[in-house]
Scaffold this motif. Sequence first.
Motif, PDB file in Angstrom:
ATOM      1  N   GLU A  91      72.469 -55.868 -87.282  1.00 13.74           N
ATOM      2  CA  GLU A  91      73.035 -57.134 -86.808  1.00 13.74           C
ATOM      3  C   GLU A  91      72.006 -58.043 -86.136  1.00 13.74           C
ATOM      4  N   ASP A  92      70.772 -57.558 -85.974  1.00 14.31           N
ATOM      5  CA  ASP A  92      69.708 -58.418 -85.466  1.00 14.31           C
ATOM      6  C   ASP A  92      69.075 -59.248 -86.582  1.00 14.31           C
ATOM      7  N   THR A  93      69.465 -58.991 -87.816  1.00 12.04           N
ATOM      8  CA  THR A  93      68.935 -59.752 -88.947  1.00 12.04           C
ATOM      9  C   THR A  93      69.286 -61.224 -88.790  1.00 12.04           C
ATOM     10  N   ALA A  94      68.264 -62.069 -88.834  1.00  8.24           N
ATOM     11  CA  ALA A  94      68.454 -63.505 -88.625  1.00  8.24           C
ATOM     12  C   ALA A  94      67.114 -64.205 -88.768  1.00  8.24           C
ATOM     13  N   VAL A  95      67.176 -65.516 -88.810  1.00  8.31           N
ATOM     14  CA  VAL A  95      65.970 -66.325 -88.637  1.00  8.31           C
ATOM     15  C   VAL A  95      65.821 -66.570 -87.139  1.00  8.31           C
ATOM     16  N   TYR A  96      64.660 -66.261 -86.626  1.00 12.24           N
ATOM     17  CA  TYR A  96      64.390 -66.397 -85.197  1.00 12.24           C
ATOM     18  C   TYR A  96      63.565 -67.660 -84.957  1.00 12.24           C
ATOM     19  N   TYR A  97      64.030 -68.453 -84.000  1.00 14.57           N
ATOM     20  CA  TYR A  97      63.398 -69.723 -83.683  1.00 14.57           C
ATOM     21  C   TYR A  97      62.869 -69.715 -82.257  1.00 14.57           C
ATOM     22  N   CYS A  98      61.721 -70.340 -82.107  1.00 25.18           N
ATOM     23  CA  CYS A  98      61.126 -70.561 -80.796  1.00 25.18           C
ATOM     24  C   CYS A  98      61.449 -72.000 -80.392  1.00 25.18           C
ATOM     25  N   ALA A  99      61.674 -72.220 -79.096  1.00 22.08           N
ATOM     26  CA  ALA A  99      61.976 -73.558 -78.620  1.00 22.08           C
ATOM     27  C   ALA A  99      61.375 -73.763 -77.239  1.00 22.08           C
ATOM     28  N   ALA A 100      61.118 -75.038 -76.918  1.00 23.41           N
ATOM     29  CA  ALA A 100      60.512 -75.389 -75.634  1.00 23.41           C
ATOM     30  C   ALA A 100      61.356 -76.438 -74.932  1.00 23.41           C
ATOM     31  N   GLU A 101      61.526 -76.263 -73.633  1.00 22.16           N
ATOM     32  CA  GLU A 101      62.367 -77.168 -72.847  1.00 22.16           C
ATOM     33  C   GLU A 101      61.704 -77.435 -71.513  1.00 22.16           C
ATOM     34  N   LYS A 102      61.721 -78.712 -71.103  1.00 19.70           N
ATOM     35  CA  LYS A 102      61.068 -79.074 -69.846  1.00 19.70           C
ATOM     36  C   LYS A 102      61.947 -79.900 -68.940  1.00 19.70           C
ATOM     37  N   THR A 103      62.771 -80.735 -69.548  1.00 17.34           N
ATOM     38  CA  THR A 103      63.501 -81.729 -68.761  1.00 17.34           C
ATOM     39  C   THR A 103      64.794 -81.211 -68.159  1.00 17.34           C
ATOM     40  N   GLY A 104      65.243 -80.045 -68.635  1.00 18.14           N
ATOM     41  CA  GLY A 104      66.525 -79.552 -68.168  1.00 18.14           C
ATOM     42  C   GLY A 104      67.697 -80.116 -68.926  1.00 18.14           C
ATOM     43  N   ALA A 105      67.396 -80.971 -69.899  1.00 16.34           N
ATOM     44  CA  ALA A 105      68.459 -81.620 -70.676  1.00 16.34           C
ATOM     45  C   ALA A 105      68.605 -81.026 -72.065  1.00 16.34           C
ATOM     46  N   GLY A 106      68.025 -79.867 -72.276  1.00 17.16           N
ATOM     47  CA  GLY A 106      68.106 -79.241 -73.586  1.00 17.16           C
ATOM     48  C   GLY A 106      66.713 -79.015 -74.145  1.00 17.16           C
ATOM     49  N   TYR A 107      66.660 -78.198 -75.191  1.00 20.02           N
ATOM     50  CA  TYR A 107      65.366 -77.876 -75.778  1.00 20.02           C
ATOM     51  C   TYR A 107      64.846 -79.062 -76.588  1.00 20.02           C
ATOM     52  N   ASP A 108      63.589 -79.416 -76.298  1.00 25.02           N
ATOM     53  CA  ASP A 108      62.992 -80.607 -76.878  1.00 25.02           C
ATOM     54  C   ASP A 108      62.252 -80.336 -78.178  1.00 25.02           C
ATOM     55  N   TYR A 109      61.702 -79.147 -78.299  1.00 26.05           N
ATOM     56  CA  TYR A 109      60.883 -78.822 -79.463  1.00 26.05           C
ATOM     57  C   TYR A 109      61.339 -77.504 -80.056  1.00 26.05           C
ATOM     58  N   TRP A 110      61.293 -77.440 -81.385  1.00 21.25           N
ATOM     59  CA  TRP A 110      61.719 -76.240 -82.118  1.00 21.25           C
ATOM     60  C   TRP A 110      60.691 -75.886 -83.182  1.00 21.25           C
ATOM     61  N   GLY A 111      60.539 -74.589 -83.404  1.00 20.93           N
ATOM     62  CA  GLY A 111      59.705 -74.130 -84.496  1.00 20.93           C
ATOM     63  C   GLY A 111      60.488 -74.066 -85.792  1.00 20.93           C
ATOM     64  N   GLN A 112      59.799 -73.669 -86.858  1.00 17.81           N
ATOM     65  CA  GLN A 112      60.409 -73.599 -88.184  1.00 17.81           C
ATOM     66  C   GLN A 112      61.189 -72.308 -88.390  1.00 17.81           C
ATOM     67  N   GLY A 113      60.909 -71.310 -87.577  1.00 19.70           N
ATOM     68  CA  GLY A 113      61.633 -70.051 -87.678  1.00 19.70           C
ATOM     69  C   GLY A 113      60.863 -68.991 -88.444  1.00 19.70           C
ATOM     70  N   THR A 114      61.179 -67.750 -88.131  1.00 22.44           N
ATOM     71  CA  THR A 114      60.611 -66.610 -88.839  1.00 22.44           C
ATOM     72  C   THR A 114      61.733 -65.621 -89.147  1.00 22.44           C
ATOM     73  N   GLN A 115      61.744 -65.110 -90.358  1.00 20.40           N
ATOM     74  CA  GLN A 115      62.834 -64.243 -90.799  1.00 20.40           C
ATOM     75  C   GLN A 115      62.625 -62.814 -90.319  1.00 20.40           C
ATOM     76  N   VAL A 116      63.659 -62.267 -89.734  1.00 26.29           N
ATOM     77  CA  VAL A 116      63.688 -60.855 -89.360  1.00 26.29           C
ATOM     78  C   VAL A 116      64.828 -60.198 -90.131  1.00 26.29           C
ATOM     79  N   THR A 117      64.493 -59.167 -90.884  1.00 24.79           N
ATOM     80  CA  THR A 117      65.497 -58.448 -91.652  1.00 24.79           C
ATOM     81  C   THR A 117      65.440 -56.966 -91.265  1.00 24.79           C
ATOM     82  N   VAL A 118      66.572 -56.451 -90.827  1.00 23.45           N
ATOM     83  CA  VAL A 118      66.660 -55.054 -90.420  1.00 23.45           C
ATOM     84  C   VAL A 118      67.537 -54.315 -91.417  1.00 23.45           C
ATOM     85  N   SER A 119      66.959 -53.339 -92.072  1.00 22.18           N
ATOM     86  CA  SER A 119      67.718 -52.575 -93.060  1.00 22.18           C
ATOM     87  C   SER A 119      68.353 -51.362 -92.407  1.00 22.18           C
ATOM     88  N   SER A 120      69.576 -51.095 -92.802  1.00 24.05           N
ATOM     89  CA  SER A 120      70.309 -49.972 -92.194  1.00 24.05           C
ATOM     90  C   SER A 120      70.203 -48.714 -93.034  1.00 24.05           C
TER      91      SER A 120
END
Length: 120
Positions: A91-120
């Motif tokens: 259930e951890d299988t997903a695209v994982y995104y990094c984000a940066a926030e400074k203003t306290g009003a939400g995340y301002d910058y986002w990455g493109q994501g990296t795929q994580v696939t966990v096989s059972s």
Amino acid sequence: QEQLVESGGGLVQAGGSLRLSCVASGRTFSSTFSLYTMGWFRQAPGKEREFVAAISWRGSSYADSIKDRFTISRDNAQNTVYLQMNSLKAEDTAVYYCAAEKTGAGYDYWGQGTQVTVSS
């Protein structure tokens, strides 16, 4: 131009580990990276994006679903944030995104994501 680039995703068996990295670049981050709250989010197929973990000068926080299995850390000298993922589950299988926030009003910058696939 500010940019977040994730790496470290891949295919792993259940119970295994992965370490994700996110490097921040650009003028904004070059001198003030340490002031940003850095977060990891993930989005599984057919589901909404969800919060995973975040880290700032105040400390770190985690989603209940991954607490005690994942660890977020950062290296301000390298403008990098990490997500160590242990005891991975299907259930951890997903695209994982990094984000940066400074203003306290939400995340301002986002990455493109990296795929994580966990096989059972």
